[in-house]
Design a protein around this motif. Sequence first.
Motif, PDB file in Angstrom:
ATOM      1  N   ALA A  29     -49.722  15.247  29.649  1.00  0.00           N
ATOM      2  CA  ALA A  29     -49.622  15.713  31.035  1.00  0.00           C
ATOM      3  C   ALA A  29     -50.996  16.075  31.572  1.00  0.00           C
ATOM      4  O   ALA A  29     -51.339  15.740  32.715  1.00  0.00           O
ATOM      5  CB  ALA A  29     -48.665  16.902  31.127  1.00  0.00           C
ATOM      6  N   VAL A  34     -49.329  13.847  35.257  1.00  0.00           N
ATOM      7  CA  VAL A  34     -47.879  13.715  35.353  1.00  0.00           C
ATOM      8  C   VAL A  34     -47.279  14.972  34.732  1.00  0.00           C
ATOM      9  O   VAL A  34     -47.748  15.440  33.694  1.00  0.00           O
ATOM     10  CB  VAL A  34     -47.382  12.446  34.609  1.00  0.00           C
ATOM     11  N   THR A  35     -46.250  15.522  35.347  1.00  0.00           N
ATOM     12  CA  THR A  35     -45.675  16.759  34.832  1.00  0.00           C
ATOM     13  C   THR A  35     -45.035  16.557  33.457  1.00  0.00           C
ATOM     14  O   THR A  35     -44.563  15.455  33.127  1.00  0.00           O
ATOM     15  CB  THR A  35     -44.603  17.328  35.775  1.00  0.00           C
ATOM     16  N   VAL A  36     -45.016  17.633  32.678  1.00  0.00           N
ATOM     17  CA  VAL A  36     -44.354  17.593  31.376  1.00  0.00           C
ATOM     18  C   VAL A  36     -42.883  17.232  31.555  1.00  0.00           C
ATOM     19  O   VAL A  36     -42.326  16.460  30.759  1.00  0.00           O
ATOM     20  CB  VAL A  36     -44.508  18.940  30.632  1.00  0.00           C
ATOM     21  N   ASN A  38     -41.456  15.321  33.849  1.00  0.00           N
ATOM     22  CA  ASN A  38     -41.306  13.879  34.084  1.00  0.00           C
ATOM     23  C   ASN A  38     -41.588  13.076  32.821  1.00  0.00           C
ATOM     24  O   ASN A  38     -40.906  12.086  32.549  1.00  0.00           O
ATOM     25  CB  ASN A  38     -42.206  13.418  35.226  1.00  0.00           C
ATOM     26  N   LEU A  39     -42.582  13.489  32.050  1.00  0.00           N
ATOM     27  CA  LEU A  39     -42.870  12.799  30.796  1.00  0.00           C
ATOM     28  C   LEU A  39     -41.715  12.970  29.809  1.00  0.00           C
ATOM     29  O   LEU A  39     -41.364  12.031  29.081  1.00  0.00           O
ATOM     30  CB  LEU A  39     -44.172  13.312  30.181  1.00  0.00           C
ATOM     31  N   THR A  54     -47.457   6.266  37.805  1.00  0.00           N
ATOM     32  CA  THR A  54     -47.182   7.012  36.574  1.00  0.00           C
ATOM     33  C   THR A  54     -47.399   6.124  35.364  1.00  0.00           C
ATOM     34  O   THR A  54     -48.052   6.521  34.391  1.00  0.00           O
ATOM     35  CB  THR A  54     -45.738   7.548  36.587  1.00  0.00           C
TER      36      THR A  54
END
Length: 84
Positions: A29, A34-36, A38-39, A54
């Motif tokens: 992240a 990219v947010t944790v 979303n990952l 992304t």
Amino acid sequence: MTDDAAAHRVTCRLGDLLDARSLTLVQLAALTGVTVANLSVLKNDRARAVRFSTLTAICDALDCQPGDLFAVTAPEGAPRQGHV
């Protein structure tokens, strides 16, 4: 399996790529922006879609190609490719 999950056979190998590089989702992240959350959705095969931005950020951070990140599994009951 939900109807959405049954609608596709694409799986994400993000966990394998992170393990191979000794990285965590938090570290990825930080590298990608990219947010944790979303990952995590990607890693756990709960994503319905992924933005190209992304995907590009992840591939740049992990030095991989989209094909390294995703795979399409065989349909249930189908013979494995190359086998008769």
